[in-house]
Enzyme design. Sequence first.
Site, short mmCIF file in Angstrom:
data_model
loop_
_atom_site.label_atom_id
_atom_site.label_comp_id
_atom_site.label_asym_id
_atom_site.label_seq_id
_atom_site.Cartn_x
_atom_site.Cartn_y
_atom_site.Cartn_z
N GLY A 179 -34.76 49.62 48.28
CA GLY A 179 -34.74 48.31 47.63
C GLY A 179 -33.71 48.18 46.53
O GLY A 179 -33.58 47.11 45.93
N HIS A 180 -32.95 49.22 46.24
CA HIS A 180 -31.99 49.18 45.11
C HIS A 180 -30.66 49.78 45.52
O HIS A 180 -30.36 50.91 45.16
CB HIS A 180 -32.56 49.97 43.94
CG HIS A 180 -31.91 49.65 42.61
ND1 HIS A 180 -30.76 50.27 42.17
CD2 HIS A 180 -32.25 48.78 41.65
CE1 HIS A 180 -30.45 49.81 40.98
NE2 HIS A 180 -31.33 48.91 40.64
N PHE A 181 -29.86 49.23 46.16
CA PHE A 181 -29.95 47.95 46.86
C PHE A 181 -29.74 48.24 48.33
O PHE A 181 -28.94 49.13 48.64
CB PHE A 181 -28.89 46.99 46.33
CG PHE A 181 -29.01 46.74 44.84
CD1 PHE A 181 -29.92 45.81 44.36
CD2 PHE A 181 -28.23 47.43 43.93
CE1 PHE A 181 -30.02 45.55 42.99
CE2 PHE A 181 -28.34 47.19 42.55
CZ PHE A 181 -29.23 46.25 42.09
N VAL A 240 -27.46 52.19 44.76
CA VAL A 240 -27.17 52.65 43.40
C VAL A 240 -28.48 53.18 42.81
O VAL A 240 -29.51 52.51 42.87
CB VAL A 240 -26.64 51.50 42.51
CG1 VAL A 240 -26.43 51.96 41.08
CG2 VAL A 240 -25.35 50.93 43.08
#
Length: 145
Positions: free
Chosen positions: A50-52, A57
């Site tokens: 989810g990041h990203f 990152v």
Amino acid sequence: METVFDYNQIKEIIPHRQPFLLIDRVVEYEEGQRCVAIKQVSGNEPFFQGHFPDYAVMPGVLITEALAQTGAVALLNSEQNKGKIALFAGIDKCRFKRQVTPGDTLTLEVEITKMRGPIGKGTAKATVDGQLACSCELTFAIQDV
């Protein structure tokens, strides 16, 4: 770099477990004073979902948590603190200078600068290939579990 504490030995010192144990090995250690740990950042880390999704990152808060875990190793491996927990009590002057991405080797260094009773302070930095990724000042609170 030679390993001082491997992954299993780290789990004997601090209570963190997957998926939240963020250091793989310790390469330098001075009891109660200093610790240097390594985190191999893999594309399979759960936070990258989810990041990203299209631009992986490592979240800055997880870099600071990895630094806090490194500091906890420095503090908790002493005879007087065995079996205790080091809580992350504060962070000051935190700066992020470089992104941390899959494939990076994150070197985490914490130097304990002050202890007053159960409260400790330290300076911390995370680097990738010698380039500063994050620097901050950490505060720890050591307590019985």
